[in-house]
Design an enzyme around this catalytic site. Sequence first.
Site, PDB file in Angstrom:
ATOM      1  CB  CYS A  78      -0.935   0.282   1.135  1.00 39.40           C
ATOM      2  SG  CYS A  78      -2.089  -1.054   0.880  1.00 39.40           S
TER       3      CYS A  78
ATOM      4  CG  HIS B 143      -3.542   3.438   1.815  1.00 35.62           C
ATOM      5  ND1 HIS B 143      -3.450   2.176   0.896  1.00 35.62           N
ATOM      6  CD2 HIS B 143      -3.749   2.569   2.308  1.00 35.62           C
ATOM      7  CE1 HIS B 143      -4.283   1.696   0.789  1.00 35.62           C
ATOM      8  NE2 HIS B 143      -3.694   1.368   1.837  1.00 35.62           N
TER       9      HIS B 143
ATOM     10  CG  ASN C 243      -6.362  -1.206   0.946  1.00 32.11           C
ATOM     11  OD1 ASN C 243      -5.631  -0.637  -0.639  1.00 32.11           O
ATOM     12  ND2 ASN C 243      -5.962  -1.274   1.660  1.00 32.11           N
TER      13      ASN C 243
END
Length: 335
Positions: A121, A261, A291
């Site tokens: 990520c 993020h 995500n």
Amino acid sequence: MASTTLSRQKAAITATGKYLPPDILDNKFFESYLDTNDEWILTRTGISERRILKDKTKATAYMCAEVSKSILQKKGMNPMDIDLIIVATVTPDMFFPATACLVQDMIGAKKAWGFDLSAACSGFTYAVTVGAQFIESGMHQKVLVIGGDKMSSIINYKDRNSCILFGDGAAGVLLEPAEEGYGILDARLYSDGAGQEHLYMKGGGSLNPSSHETIDNQMHYLYQDGKAVFKSAVTGMADTAFEMMQRNHLKAEDISYLVPHQANLRIISATAERMGIGLEKVGINIQKYGNTTAATIPLCLAELDEQGKLKRGDNLIFVSYGAGYTWGGVYVKWQ
């Protein structure tokens, strides 16, 4: 004789692009077969729906190539002008060749070289910092940095704790030499391999190569200890965002946008609170896409750009946290 210190050439983001698959999985889909519901998912994660690339003939390289084509079209550029392609991903089409090489071929960037970067990520945060170094050194003039992941390819849709979180997508930027005082002005990147046990995919690598045993033991799916990752991410993202402000003498009123993020809305809110800014100054699209791993930050940035919300001189902070553990922050003055 007096010495003269020359300021080093910086890299600026001069264009953004994104690609999202057409198929949508909303929370009602998970209600149909899992012990969960829309309200539970939305309350704990902030996610309403996510995009899935269902076409089995397409994968991460396809999405990243579409992003690249979008950027080239916006800039009116010939793909032969691209010097370097960096793809941040944990879902490459295959171990080798690199996804970046596949993208290079798909878009006809015959003079470019490329490589993949794996930081989960934090992939885009790492990759845009690396890409900027090639501009700063004077080695290159035009660098494509793309974050893309087909997370649906490594998600166990029977695992209630993880399957609701992730979606597919890609987004990226073009880096070029910046005007004085603009561009990527600072970055702080971190890693801690001791966090490996909390977020990983054990199967498929050289330690546990693919076999009937690894498949039977479901080792080719993402595993996450949600509570441990949440606790680490809240602290890591919030502290790093605040550190970027301190390092660059920025106050809350100086920040135009936090571009974080998109892992969990509660983590995003905690980061904004630590910075002393309201959510109106935060790029948030987790409700639409979930995500998307390496794609989340450039997706947010591309949408802010498309909506005309970014102005010359705006101070932006990118911040991420991912498997590894990997985390970091980037300070950009928008050109």
